[in-house]
Design a protein around this motif. Structure first.
Motif, PDB file in Angstrom:
ATOM      1  N   GLN A 569       0.865  -1.180   0.000  1.00 59.49           N
ATOM      2  CA  GLN A 569       0.000   0.000   0.000  1.00 59.49           C
ATOM      3  C   GLN A 569       0.898   1.224   0.000  1.00 59.49           C
ATOM      4  OE1 GLN A 569      -2.998  -2.129  -0.506  1.00 59.49           O
ATOM      5  NE2 GLN A 569      -3.576  -0.111   0.208  1.00 59.49           N
ATOM      6  N   THR A 570       1.294   1.621  -1.189  1.00 63.03           N
ATOM      7  CA  THR A 570       2.259   2.695  -1.272  1.00 63.03           C
ATOM      8  C   THR A 570       1.632   4.059  -0.960  1.00 63.03           C
ATOM      9  OG1 THR A 570       1.822   2.656  -3.631  1.00 63.03           O
ATOM     10  CG2 THR A 570       3.848   1.602  -2.876  1.00 63.03           C
ATOM     11  N   ASN A 571       0.310   4.128  -0.917  1.00 58.22           N
ATOM     12  CA  ASN A 571      -0.273   5.416  -0.573  1.00 58.22           C
ATOM     13  C   ASN A 571      -0.198   5.669   0.938  1.00 58.22           C
ATOM     14  OD1 ASN A 571      -1.994   3.285  -0.180  1.00 58.22           O
ATOM     15  ND2 ASN A 571      -3.833   4.490  -0.487  1.00 58.22           N
ATOM     16  N   MET A 572       0.284   4.691   1.650  1.00 59.27           N
ATOM     17  CA  MET A 572       0.499   4.890   3.091  1.00 59.27           C
ATOM     18  C   MET A 572       1.973   4.660   3.389  1.00 59.27           C
ATOM     19  SD  MET A 572      -2.771   3.183   4.915  1.00 59.27           S
ATOM     20  CE  MET A 572      -2.827   1.573   4.213  1.00 59.27           C
ATOM     21  N   GLY A 573       2.321   4.816   4.604  1.00 60.69           N
ATOM     22  CA  GLY A 573       3.695   4.509   5.006  1.00 60.69           C
ATOM     23  C   GLY A 573       4.571   5.748   5.036  1.00 60.69           C
ATOM     24  N   THR A 574       5.617   5.675   5.815  1.00 62.97           N
ATOM     25  CA  THR A 574       6.545   6.799   5.916  1.00 62.97           C
ATOM     26  C   THR A 574       7.981   6.283   5.750  1.00 62.97           C
ATOM     27  OG1 THR A 574       6.712   6.519   8.297  1.00 62.97           O
ATOM     28  CG2 THR A 574       5.110   8.120   7.508  1.00 62.97           C
ATOM     29  N   ALA A 575       8.846   7.238   5.504  1.00 63.11           N
ATOM     30  CA  ALA A 575      10.259   6.875   5.386  1.00 63.11           C
ATOM     31  C   ALA A 575      11.103   7.943   6.074  1.00 63.11           C
ATOM     32  CB  ALA A 575      10.637   6.762   3.923  1.00 63.11           C
ATOM     33  N   ASP A 576      12.184   7.512   6.698  1.00 63.68           N
ATOM     34  CA  ASP A 576      13.149   8.484   7.251  1.00 63.68           C
ATOM     35  C   ASP A 576      14.364   8.518   6.338  1.00 63.68           C
ATOM     36  OD1 ASP A 576      12.322   7.279  10.544  1.00 63.68           O
ATOM     37  OD2 ASP A 576      11.659   9.117   9.542  1.00 63.68           O
ATOM     38  N   LEU A 577      14.658   9.705   5.825  1.00 66.29           N
ATOM     39  CA  LEU A 577      15.794   9.834   4.924  1.00 66.29           C
ATOM     40  C   LEU A 577      16.870  10.706   5.550  1.00 66.29           C
ATOM     41  CD1 LEU A 577      13.899  10.699   1.594  1.00 66.29           C
ATOM     42  CD2 LEU A 577      14.697   8.461   2.345  1.00 66.29           C
ATOM     43  N   ARG A 578      18.115  10.253   5.399  1.00 68.31           N
ATOM     44  CA  ARG A 578      19.217  11.124   5.831  1.00 68.31           C
ATOM     45  C   ARG A 578      19.647  11.919   4.625  1.00 68.31           C
ATOM     46  NH1 ARG A 578      22.612   6.982   8.012  1.00 68.31           N
ATOM     47  NH2 ARG A 578      21.086   6.113   9.421  1.00 68.31           N
ATOM     48  N   ALA A 579      19.450  13.239   4.693  1.00 61.33           N
ATOM     49  CA  ALA A 579      19.722  14.064   3.514  1.00 61.33           C
ATOM     50  C   ALA A 579      20.895  14.986   3.763  1.00 61.33           C
ATOM     51  CB  ALA A 579      18.486  14.878   3.180  1.00 61.33           C
ATOM     52  N   THR A 580      21.789  15.007   2.778  1.00 60.55           N
ATOM     53  CA  THR A 580      22.901  15.983   2.834  1.00 60.55           C
ATOM     54  C   THR A 580      22.703  16.969   1.702  1.00 60.55           C
ATOM     55  OG1 THR A 580      24.276  14.135   3.505  1.00 60.55           O
ATOM     56  CG2 THR A 580      25.388  16.191   2.956  1.00 60.55           C
ATOM     57  N   PHE A 581      22.586  18.247   2.021  1.00 60.99           N
ATOM     58  CA  PHE A 581      22.341  19.246   0.997  1.00 60.99           C
ATOM     59  C   PHE A 581      23.642  19.858   0.522  1.00 60.99           C
ATOM     60  CE2 PHE A 581      17.759  19.569   0.845  1.00 60.99           C
ATOM     61  CZ  PHE A 581      17.389  18.906   2.004  1.00 60.99           C
ATOM     62  N   GLY A 582      23.561  20.525  -0.583  1.00 59.26           N
ATOM     63  CA  GLY A 582      24.718  21.152  -1.200  1.00 59.26           C
ATOM     64  C   GLY A 582      25.438  22.110  -0.268  1.00 59.26           C
ATOM     65  N   ASN A 583      24.711  22.731   0.628  1.00 57.57           N
ATOM     66  CA  ASN A 583      25.347  23.689   1.537  1.00 57.57           C
ATOM     67  C   ASN A 583      25.997  22.991   2.729  1.00 57.57           C
ATOM     68  OD1 ASN A 583      23.126  22.804   2.890  1.00 57.57           O
ATOM     69  ND2 ASN A 583      22.115  24.816   3.036  1.00 57.57           N
ATOM     70  N   GLY A 584      26.051  21.669   2.652  1.00 58.48           N
ATOM     71  CA  GLY A 584      26.722  20.921   3.707  1.00 58.48           C
ATOM     72  C   GLY A 584      25.818  20.557   4.866  1.00 58.48           C
ATOM     73  N   GLN A 585      24.600  21.112   4.856  1.00 58.06           N
ATOM     74  CA  GLN A 585      23.682  20.826   5.949  1.00 58.06           C
ATOM     75  C   GLN A 585      23.175  19.386   5.874  1.00 58.06           C
ATOM     76  OE1 GLN A 585      22.666  22.932   8.282  1.00 58.06           O
ATOM     77  NE2 GLN A 585      22.700  25.052   7.522  1.00 58.06           N
ATOM     78  N   LYS A 586      23.100  18.773   7.057  1.00 54.46           N
ATOM     79  CA  LYS A 586      22.557  17.410   7.076  1.00 54.46           C
ATOM     80  C   LYS A 586      21.281  17.418   7.888  1.00 54.46           C
ATOM     81  CE  LYS A 586      26.746  14.845   6.605  1.00 54.46           C
ATOM     82  NZ  LYS A 586      27.807  14.125   6.876  1.00 54.46           N
ATOM     83  N   TYR A 587      20.295  16.754   7.334  1.00 54.73           N
ATOM     84  CA  TYR A 587      19.027  16.661   8.061  1.00 54.73           C
ATOM     85  C   TYR A 587      18.478  15.250   7.980  1.00 54.73           C
ATOM     86  CZ  TYR A 587      18.997  21.746   7.935  1.00 54.73           C
ATOM     87  OH  TYR A 587      19.332  23.066   8.073  1.00 54.73           O
ATOM     88  N   GLU A 588      17.630  14.943   8.902  1.00 54.90           N
ATOM     89  CA  GLU A 588      16.869  13.691   8.793  1.00 54.90           C
ATOM     90  C   GLU A 588      15.439  14.066   8.426  1.00 54.90           C
ATOM     91  OE1 GLU A 588      17.885  10.539  11.697  1.00 54.90           O
ATOM     92  OE2 GLU A 588      15.708  10.285  11.830  1.00 54.90           O
ATOM     93  N   LEU A 589      15.041  13.595   7.256  1.00 52.58           N
ATOM     94  CA  LEU A 589      13.713  13.957   6.778  1.00 52.58           C
ATOM     95  C   LEU A 589      12.735  12.803   7.010  1.00 52.58           C
ATOM     96  CD1 LEU A 589      14.756  15.400   3.304  1.00 52.58           C
ATOM     97  CD2 LEU A 589      14.421  16.671   5.428  1.00 52.58           C
ATOM     98  N   ASN A 590      11.589  13.119   7.572  1.00 46.73           N
ATOM     99  CA  ASN A 590      10.541  12.115   7.710  1.00 46.73           C
ATOM    100  C   ASN A 590       9.484  12.421   6.655  1.00 46.73           C
ATOM    101  OD1 ASN A 590       7.653  11.540   9.126  1.00 46.73           O
ATOM    102  ND2 ASN A 590       9.158   9.987   9.658  1.00 46.73           N
ATOM    103  N   VAL A 591       9.348  11.493   5.710  1.00 53.03           N
ATOM    104  CA  VAL A 591       8.475  11.772   4.567  1.00 53.03           C
ATOM    105  C   VAL A 591       7.543  10.586   4.317  1.00 53.03           C
ATOM    106  CG1 VAL A 591      10.138  13.262   3.426  1.00 53.03           C
ATOM    107  CG2 VAL A 591      10.178  10.804   3.002  1.00 53.03           C
ATOM    108  N   SER A 592       6.566  10.825   3.424  1.00 51.16           N
ATOM    109  CA  SER A 592       5.670   9.728   3.037  1.00 51.16           C
ATOM    110  C   SER A 592       6.353   8.863   1.969  1.00 51.16           C
ATOM    111  CB  SER A 592       4.365  10.280   2.489  1.00 51.16           C
ATOM    112  OG  SER A 592       4.603  10.863   1.216  1.00 51.16           O
TER     113      SER A 592
END
Lengths: 763, 259
Positions: A569-592
């Motif tokens: 059921q891909t219309n549900m569910g979440t994912a946590d992504l570790r994102a590194t942006f060009g400016n060097g910032q790192k974030y953990e994104l919680n997305v669908s």
């Protein structure tokens, strides 16, 4: 007489001497007695003791011989038996004389007393009457004692009035009913009562004696000479007073005054009237002050019942309740006004578009209202069951006026179970849930509530957002108690699935743990179709990293559960992504899940057009557009940059990673799945599904009923089906009819040949 | 004839014109049935049953005349020919009555069995005899009970084989035909309503209940009972009539009333 003799038992000795009946002797003896009576009356005022007279043996003995040659021994005197005939003879000759003498003597004295009373001025009239009455009573007592033998022998055998009663009757006829006294007496009594009612202090002791005198003279005297006129005069008095009050008081004050008057009358009775008068006088006050003005009071502008309810005037309401319950239709009047008030204000509440904007607030208003009236009924109306019922039926009426009530109540519960109950004590949680159940009971469309509750519960469970598992389960138990096992079996299935999934995941990682240590972590919830709200499966291409992992899980699962089918059921569910942006910032994104698919694409390309994204992910366009909007157009969450910068997503738009993205928080949440109030089209869809679900339920009910009854007419079948389905929803007669026709078409039922209104079950 | 009263003489005339019998036979039959038509017809026709097996041969011949060259049935062409021979329009409602007597399963065709057995039961072995019988068959439509039977039979006859419901167009055609006989003022409105609102096939229950509705409820709907267990479609029809002002306060405002 010696005291010793007094204690001896009665002895019967033979009559020793002959009867000597000498008329002259009789006359002489009578004169003595007459004189004695005079003395008694005349000495009354001086308070002489009459013990001496009473003890005058001579007097008594002579009297003795006069009446009965057969002397009775009393207190030590002799009993002699004699010839009955002689006894009777004397009785008839001299007893008569004695009796009539007594009557005339007493009458003479009473008339004298009467004149004395009549002559009294003003206030002393009653005192004089009282004093003479007291004298007469004392005299009467003595005379009775003296003539006790006559009382016990002559009077019963000749059926004459006994002495005491005679005395009372003579007093009545000669004093109380005398022309100059009767009216004056009544007027004086009534005047005193009037004065007391206007606040003066009167001589209650005197009144008590006078009234007691009337009571002693017999119930009919009391009623005719006092009570009846008293009640009439009182009625007039209160009629006038109530009219005055009502014109110048507000409702609360009037009720206070009425209560006061009622209490006064009760107190008056206890002090100087016959206790039997209490009910009668209170009836008068109730009628004049309450019953006659009931509607005026209840509907009084700015102070009547409605205002009291609005302002929670518990004391006034309690007073009204206690007063009104004394009169016929009193309570039903209050109840009716209360009911229509609740219905009106309730209707306003649920049809107010402002209130409907926020479901949680909507329900809170309902609960507030319920609490308010609960308090009123318990504090002011003595927990009267009929008022409870009126409250319940009113709520049932207006809650169902808004077809979204079931949805809103579910949303309220959702809000509480997500965060509203955080930190709340267990007992308080139970309280809130019980109140929710109360509202639930009022719903006519319980199946609509079920549908929404299921949706909201699913979202809560899948997003792990429930505050307290115990609270969830507690509510399910309550629903089960209310609606039966069927209602909650699927809900319980959802909980089971969650638990099973946990176990499955454990097993999965135990088996493959080592292999998968370096890759992304997968958490799967396996949902049994049927228990969970129906979802349509949608297309979506998962990123390759996930795909492999998912397939591994699928084969693991199917390895232990052959014969099942899994669909993601891909219309549900979440994912946590570790994102590194060009400016060097790192974030953990919680997305669908969708958002994850889109974002992962940018690992392989710097910029992508909408069409490219669509092609790669195969996410349906409306969902994709929403997803891209949440990633690129929301301030603070714009991890993607969109060209052009417009708010809407067009097919030609281009997307790239926003290297300038910053956020105060390390963990950024972008896609949340919160239960929202449904949009219009969603609402239509849900309603449609509910209607569809109802059709088989109606058919099942029809078949069940016809199977047992075999033959039934149209109106009865509609009534029975409606009754059977009542606990879930209100069945529409038109819909029932359509189902019946469908069943006829499919040869489950047929119409009777002779009577077209009759249906017959076909086995 | 001289001994008969005027009423009786009229009956004899009627009987003769319907059955094509002689005066003597007519009087006999009517007398025997106490001057009731129903009984008289029965008597008259049952006499015809005393025919020998020779008739079966006639009937076979007759069948062969109309039978389709490629199938062992009478199909559309055969029926057209039959109607010609009878001098009756194929659309004439009396053909429905004929089919009813024959217990034909479907319109526009007769099986051999239906044709032969059907005519036999009527005591007919020639087209002439059938032709003579036509007026009587027409009269049967006037009989309330028989009309109902024929009407209800028509549903099964007119629908497609293997279907449960009757296609709307066919139903409308049949209703037009049947209610021309029965004279129901609301038939046109009913058909319009169906085409505008319903557009689906007609169930058997709706079909049969419509006749009851036409029979029981008066055209101005003054005695229509909403709780009267009428099929949903008929309730909707009543709503339709009120909505469109065709029925107002129990009066029928029918501008297209057919006389």
């Amino acid at each position: 007489m010696s005291s010793g003799q007094k204690k001896r038992n009665f002895q019967i000795e033979a009559f020793k001497h002959k009867v000597v009946v000498d008329p002259k002797y009789a006359e002489k003896t009578w004169k003595v007695l007459e004189h004695a009576i005079h003395e008694i009356y005349n000495h009354n005022a001086s308070g002489l003791s009459f013990e001496e007279l009473y003890r005058d043996d001579h007097l008594v003995m002579s009297f003795d011989y006069l009446i009965t040659p057969v002397g009775f021994v009393f207190s030590g005197r002799r009993f002699c038996c004699g010839s009955r005939n002689a006894y009777n003879m004397v009785l008839h000759k001299y007893g008569e004389k004695l009796y009539s003498g007594l009557v005339s003597t007493m009458t003479f004295h009473l008339q004298t007393m009467s004149k004395s009373i009549e002559a009294a001025h003003g206030g002393s009239f009653l005192e004089e009457l009282n004093s003479k009455w007291s004298d007469h009573n004392k005299a009467l007592q003595m005379i009775r004692d003296i003539l006790m033998y006559m009382d016990r022998t002559f009077i019963p055998s000749t059926h004459k009035t006994p002495v005491h009663e005679l005395g009372l009757n003579l007093w009545r006829d000669n004093v109380v009913h005398s022309d100059k006294i009767q009216t004056r007496l009544l007027n004086m009594i009534l005047e005193l009562i009037l004065r007391e009612r206007t606040g003066e202090v009167i001589n209650r002791g005197l009144m008590r004696n006078i009234i007691k005198m009337l009571m002693d003279l017999g119930a009919s005297v009391y009623q005719e000479d006092f009570e009846k006129p008293f009640l009439d005069v009182s009625a007039d008095f209160y009629r006038v007073e109530s009219q005055e009050f009502i014109e110048c008081s507000d409702c609360g004050d009037y009720l206070k005054k009425a209560e006061q008057r009622l209490n006064e009358e009760i107190e008056r009775v206890s002090h100087y009237l016959d206790v039997k008068s209490e009910a009668k006088i209170t009836n008068v006050v109730e009628k004049e002050m309450i019953a006659n003005h009931m509607l005026g009071l209840v509907h009084m502008e700015n102070s009547g019942l409605v205002k009291m309810l609005l302002d929670d005037k518990f004391e006034d309401l309690g007073r009204m309740y206690n007063l009104f319950r004394r009169v016929p239709n009193g309570l039903s009047t209050i109840r009716d006004v209360m009911t229509s008030h609740i219905r009106d204000t309730g209707k306003q509440l649920v049809t107010d578009p402002e209130k409907s904007k926020n479901p949680v607030e909507f329900v809170e208003c309902l609960l507030e209202k319920r609490d308010k009236y609960d308090k009123i009924i318990s504090l002011a109306f003595g927990n009267d069951k009929t008022f409870q019922n009126a409250l319940n039926s009113s709520f049932e009426y207006f809650i169902n006026l808004n077809p979204r009530s079931p949805e809103y109540i579910s949303l309220f519960v959702d809000d509480k179970l997500r965060k509203g109950l955080k930190g709340v004590k267990e007992e308080d949680i139970e309280l809130i849930l019980d109140k929710v159940m109360m509202l639930f009971r009022y719903l006519q469309e319980k199946d609509v509530f079920e549908k929404y509750y299921k949706q909201h519960l699913a979202k809560r469970l899948l997003s792990g957002k429930t505050v307290s598992d115990d609270a969830e389960r507690s509510l399910i138990v309550k629903l089960k108690t209310e609606c039966g096992y069927q209602f909650t079996s699927k809900l319980e299935g959802m909980f089971t699935d969650m638990k099973t999934s946990q176990d499955t995941m454990q097993g999965f990682y135990t088996t493959y743990g080592a292999e998968l240590a370096n890759g992304p972590t997968l958490v799967v919830q396996v949902l049994t179709t049927g228990s969970w709200p129906t979802q349509t499966s949608v297309t979506c291409n998962l990123p390759s990293e996930m795909l492999a992992l998912c397939e591994k899980f699928r084969s693991y699962y199917l390895g232990t559960h052959t014969g099942r089918r899994l669909s993601w059921q891909t219309n549900m569910g979440t994912a946590d992504l570790r994102a590194t942006f060009g400016n060097g910032q790192k974030y953990e994104l919680n997305v669908s899940t969708y958002q994850m698919c889109v974002l992962m694409l940018f690992n392989g390309a710097d910029s992508l057009s909408y069409r490219e994204i669509e092609q790669a992910t195969e996410i349906p366009s409306s969902d994709l557009k929403r997803c891209l909007q949440s990633l690129a157009c929301v301030k603070g969450k714009n991890v993607l940059r969109k060209e052009p910068m417009s708010k809407d997503i067009a097919e030609d738009d281009g997307f790239s990673v926003n290297d300038k993205f910053t956020s105060k928080l390390r963990k950024v949440k972008i896609g949340t799945v919160v239960a929202q109030k449904e949009s219009e089209p969603e609402k239509q869809e849900t309603r449609q599904r509910v209607e569809e679900d109802r059709k088989p339920q109606i058919e099942a009910a029809v078949v069940r009923i016809m199977k047992s009854r075999r033959v039934l007419d149209h109106n009865n079948i509609i009534a029975e089906v409606t009754k059977q389905l009542q606990s879930r929803f209100l069945a529409n007669p038109g819909e029932i009819k359509k189902r019946i026709e469908s069943l006829i078409e499919r040869d489950f039922l047929e119409r009777d040949n002779a009577d077209r209104r009759l249906y017959r079950y076909l086995a | 004839m001289n001994k008969l009263g005027r009423g009786q003489r009229d009956k004899v005339q009627q009987f003769m014109s319907i059955t094509g019998s002689s005066e003597k036979v007519a009087v006999q039959a009517l007398k025997a049935s106490d001057w009731q038509f129903e009984g008289a017809f029965d008597i008259f026709y049952s006499h015809s049953h005393a025919k020998s097996a020779a008739d079966t041969r006639h009937l076979e011949e007759l069948y062969n005349r109309y039978k389709d060259p490629y199938a062992d049935m009478i199909l559309v062409d055969g029926i057209t020919l039959l109607c010609n021979d009878l001098q009756v329009d194929p659309q004439d409602i009396v053909m429905l009555v004929v089919s009813w007597h024959m217990k034909a399963a479907t319109m526009c065709e007769f099986s051999k069995q239906e044709f032969i057995t059907g005519l036999q039961s009527l005591g007919i072995d020639s087209m002439d005899k059938l032709k003579e019988r036509i007026p009587f068959m027409r009269s049967e439509l006037k009989d309330e009970q028989k009309f109902r039977e024929i009407y209800n039979y028509a549903f099964g006859w007119a629908k497609e084989k293997g279907q449960k419901s009757l296609a709307l167009d066919t139903a409308i055609g049949m209703w037009q035909l049947l209610f021309a006989e029965k004279q129901w003022p609301l038939v046109d409105h009913w058909c319009q309503f169906l085409q505008a609102r319903h557009n689906k096939a007609i169930s058997r229950d709706t079909w049969s209940q419509l006749l009851e509705f036409a029979r029981i409820v008066d055209p101005a709907l003054s005695n229509y009972d909403p709780e009267g267990a009428w099929p949903y479609l008929i309730d909707e029809f009543v709503d339709y009539l009120t909505e469109h002002g065709i029925i107002q306060k129990g009066k029928l405002n029918d501008w297209s009333y057919k006389l």
